[in-house]
Motif scaffolding. Structure first.
Motif, PDB file in Angstrom:
ATOM      1  N   CYS A 138       0.831  -1.216   0.000  1.00  0.00           N
ATOM      2  CA  CYS A 138       0.000   0.000   0.000  1.00  0.00           C
ATOM      3  C   CYS A 138       0.858   1.256   0.000  1.00  0.00           C
ATOM      4  CB  CYS A 138      -0.936  -0.005   1.204  1.00  0.00           C
ATOM      5  SG  CYS A 138      -2.201  -1.280   1.158  1.00  0.00           S
ATOM      6  N   SER A 139       1.944   1.243   0.779  1.00  0.00           N
ATOM      7  CA  SER A 139       2.812   2.421   0.816  1.00  0.00           C
ATOM      8  C   SER A 139       3.508   2.630  -0.521  1.00  0.00           C
ATOM      9  CB  SER A 139       3.844   2.282   1.937  1.00  0.00           C
ATOM     10  OG  SER A 139       4.715   1.188   1.679  1.00  0.00           O
ATOM     11  N   THR A 142       1.057   4.182  -2.776  1.00  0.00           N
ATOM     12  CA  THR A 142       0.861   5.598  -2.421  1.00  0.00           C
ATOM     13  C   THR A 142       1.991   6.459  -2.974  1.00  0.00           C
ATOM     14  OG1 THR A 142      -0.268   4.938  -0.393  1.00  0.00           O
ATOM     15  CG2 THR A 142       0.560   7.201  -0.502  1.00  0.00           C
ATOM     16  N   TRP A 145       1.524   6.803  -6.639  1.00  0.00           N
ATOM     17  CA  TRP A 145       0.413   7.703  -6.954  1.00  0.00           C
ATOM     18  C   TRP A 145       0.837   9.157  -6.835  1.00  0.00           C
ATOM     19  CZ3 TRP A 145      -2.577  11.621  -5.156  1.00  0.00           C
ATOM     20  CH2 TRP A 145      -3.812  11.793  -5.770  1.00  0.00           C
ATOM     21  N   TYR A 146       1.626   9.470  -5.816  1.00  0.00           N
ATOM     22  CA  TYR A 146       2.100  10.851  -5.651  1.00  0.00           C
ATOM     23  C   TYR A 146       3.028  11.254  -6.782  1.00  0.00           C
ATOM     24  CZ  TYR A 146       0.171  12.115  -1.128  1.00  0.00           C
ATOM     25  OH  TYR A 146      -0.681  12.462  -0.128  1.00  0.00           O
ATOM     26  N   VAL A 167       7.026   8.973   4.240  1.00  0.00           N
ATOM     27  CA  VAL A 167       6.598   7.615   3.897  1.00  0.00           C
ATOM     28  C   VAL A 167       7.753   6.633   3.982  1.00  0.00           C
ATOM     29  CG1 VAL A 167       5.685   6.151   2.067  1.00  0.00           C
ATOM     30  CG2 VAL A 167       4.672   8.377   2.478  1.00  0.00           C
ATOM     31  N   ASP A 258      -2.502  15.052   3.570  1.00  0.00           N
ATOM     32  CA  ASP A 258      -1.937  13.753   3.911  1.00  0.00           C
ATOM     33  C   ASP A 258      -2.295  13.310   5.310  1.00  0.00           C
ATOM     34  OD1 ASP A 258       1.068  15.582   4.026  1.00  0.00           O
ATOM     35  OD2 ASP A 258      -0.285  15.217   5.685  1.00  0.00           O
ATOM     36  N   MET A 261      -4.760  10.583   4.948  1.00  0.00           N
ATOM     37  CA  MET A 261      -4.467   9.507   4.016  1.00  0.00           C
ATOM     38  C   MET A 261      -3.289   8.707   4.535  1.00  0.00           C
ATOM     39  SD  MET A 261      -6.749   9.667   1.869  1.00  0.00           S
ATOM     40  CE  MET A 261      -6.099   8.431   0.775  1.00  0.00           C
ATOM     41  N   SER A 264       0.689  10.099   4.522  1.00  0.00           N
ATOM     42  CA  SER A 264       0.989  11.408   3.952  1.00  0.00           C
ATOM     43  C   SER A 264       0.763  12.492   4.970  1.00  0.00           C
ATOM     44  CB  SER A 264       0.112  11.649   2.722  1.00  0.00           C
ATOM     45  OG  SER A 264      -1.220  11.212   2.960  1.00  0.00           O
ATOM     46  N   HIS A 269      -3.094  14.976  -0.547  1.00  0.00           N
ATOM     47  CA  HIS A 269      -3.507  13.869  -1.404  1.00  0.00           C
ATOM     48  C   HIS A 269      -4.644  14.360  -2.283  1.00  0.00           C
ATOM     49  CE1 HIS A 269      -3.760   9.537  -2.243  1.00  0.00           C
ATOM     50  NE2 HIS A 269      -5.014   9.830  -2.517  1.00  0.00           N
ATOM     51  N   GLY A 286      -7.504   4.275   3.724  1.00  0.00           N
ATOM     52  CA  GLY A 286      -6.226   4.960   3.912  1.00  0.00           C
ATOM     53  C   GLY A 286      -5.915   5.195   5.376  1.00  0.00           C
ATOM     54  N   SER A 290      -2.829   3.657   7.643  1.00  0.00           N
ATOM     55  CA  SER A 290      -1.951   4.596   8.338  1.00  0.00           C
ATOM     56  C   SER A 290      -1.860   4.262   9.824  1.00  0.00           C
ATOM     57  CB  SER A 290      -2.466   6.025   8.152  1.00  0.00           C
ATOM     58  OG  SER A 290      -1.659   6.939   8.850  1.00  0.00           O
TER      59      SER A 290
END
Length: 483
Positions: A138-139, A142, A145-146, A167, A258, A261, A264, A269, A286, A290
């Motif tokens: 998942c990280s 993420t 995605w960023y 992160v 963030d 999310m 972040s 986000h 999310g 986290s």
């Protein structure tokens, strides 16, 4: 850091067998979440280096790693001759026996009650590592995605760098846990070398915790643990508060900071216009990720804190052993070598991990402080008020991931533990055995490994981080708006 000092066993022989008490429930939960238990029996005994290799001389294909009486029956004569040579009249090895001392100075071979059988299972180990692997996936998603969202947009570079600096700190710790356990699944043998991944080996942890436990085993370092958990809860509360604020604006195209999310805590986000139900579901997932990965991060550093405390306790026991065997240089050297072996395993991990965390945290905090200067000097004073909850949460979260490791380690590294051990030995020095103390202190000084290269790398990366964080081009300041 506990002061190296004499213990209540200075005048009490450490010759009575005892049974290890059950470890504290919270500590068991921490170790389970980190994937320490894998359904293998706890190895309560480990012979010293000399005994392992002397037994291995008779059979080059196998090195005996047992330290109980039955495994020594065929070699008692050789062992007795060996100990007569080094001044011990007991048939068993004095160094091997001292490796089994608990906090009360009693020998503990039976550790069957330390961990409940249902907890030390293969299922628990697989589920824990599977959870960590999912979080790492998942990280990674993420971060990707960023990069896709903000790559090539100069005005959002502070958000991109800021989220990366957060992160890969918490994900890096999760990766350490996963790799350590993965290697242990492949290498099933006892802890015999100096590799860093043995920090999460159940037998390594067992040896450390035995030095903290007597007839009872209270939860170690309760004050720092409570402090960490309260701070973590505060971060979670602010995270939920930011989520509520976002959902109040969910009727229009906004961006979620963030703080609501996964990971972040220092960036925005971007959420495109989407159905409210989908937005809520994605945000809830999310937040769940986290919460879990920050919990793993906290558990990892609490375990490091306990290991560091236990090493200090064992070094106190080593001083007691040396005082009882003053004048027997070879025997004392062998005992110092054994504790140095375990010390260097933890030291090797922290010598790499701490510079990475400090340099990354400096970069993240520098960017955040620079952003604060910009929003509070901006002519539109409302921007600072709109971003106040997000601002507080980002600062708290970034400070958390830096301060928690520093508290757990007691600084940048654990070199000071070995230095204090040397000072404690110097206090025991006397003129009656001047040559013995001179040579023993020289031996302990030779074993010290300061790893200055890691410190230099940390300083270099920190200086680069300060420069980059302070010299970013004009950035998009309002975290509550997209354009």
């Amino acid at each position: 850091m506990q002061r190296m000092s004499n213990t209540n066993m200075d005048q009490e022989p450490a010759e009575h067998d005892a049974v290890s008490p059950t470890w504290p429930k919270f500590l068991l939960a921490v170790l389970t979440l980190l994937g320490v238990f894998k359904g293998r029996p706890l190895d309560a005994c480990r012979p010293c280096y000399d005994c392992r290799h002397k037994r291995g001389d008779g059979d080059k294909s196998k090195v005996d790693t047992s330290c109980d009486a039955e495994s020594r029956s065929d070699e008692n004569r050789d062992m007795e001759n060996n100990h007569e040579a080094d001044g011990s009249s007991r048939p068993d090895c004095a160094v091997c026996s001292s490796l089994l001392w608990n906090a009360d100075g009693k020998i503990v071979r039976d550790c069957s009650k330390a961990v409940p059988g249902w907890l030390n299972s293969r299922v628990c180990g697989v589920l824990s590592n599977l959870l960590v692997l999912i979080l790492l996936g998942c990280s990674t998603f993420t971060l990707g995605w960023y990069v896709v969202t903000y790559w090539g947009q100069v005005r959002y570079i502070n958000r991109l760098v800021s989220v990366f600096s957060f992160v890969y700190i918490i994900s890096g710790v999760a990766l350490v846990c996963f790799l350590s356990n993965a290697v242990q699944y492949r290498r099933r043998g006892p802890v015999l070398d100096w590799s860093w991944y043995y920090v999460l080996h159940q037998d390594y942890i067992l040896r450390r915790l035995r030095c903290l436990a007597g007839r009872r085993f209270p939860l170690p370092k309760k004050v720092l643990l409570i402090f960490s958990l309260v701070w973590l809860l505060v971060n979670y509360t602010m995270q939920v508060g930011n989520l509520v604020c976002y959902l109040g604006r969910s009727n229009s195209s906004r961006i979620i900071n963030d703080s609501v999310m996964p990971f972040s805590n220092s960036s925005v986000h971007l959420m495109m216009s989407a159905p409210t139900a989908f937005t809520i579901l994605k945000t809830a997932i999310g937040i769940s990720v986290s919460i879990i990965i920050l919990a793993i991060y906290t558990c990892f550093w609490y375990n490091i804190l306990v290991m560091r405390t236990a090493l200090t306790a064992e070094l106190n026991l080593v001083i007691v052993f040396i005082k009882r065997n003053t004048g027997n240089l070879d025997l004392c050297r062998r005992r110092v070598f054994e504790i140095n072996h375990d010390f260097r395993i933890l030291h090797g991990l922290l010598a790499t991990l701490m510079p990475f965390i400090v340099a990354s945290s400096v970069l993240g905090l520098t960017i955040h402080i620079t952003w604060n200067y910009e929003i509070y000097s901006f002519k539109d004073k409302g921007i600072a008020m709109r971003n106040l909850p997000i601002n507080m949460f980002i600062l708290s979260s970034k400070s958390f991931v830096l301060i928690l490791p520093l508290l757990a380690v007691g600084g940048i590294n654990i070199d000071f533990i070995w230095q204090q051990f040397n000072y404690a030995l110097m206090r025991q020095r006397n003129s009656l055995h001047e040559e013995f103390w001179e040579r023993l202190l020289g031996f302990t000084a030779e074993l010290q490994d300061e790893r200055k290269a890691g410190h230099n790398l940390m300083l270099f990366l920190s200086l680069i981080s300060l420069y980059l964080g302070r010299n970013l081009p004009e950035q998009r300041l309002d975290y509550t708006l997209d354009h």
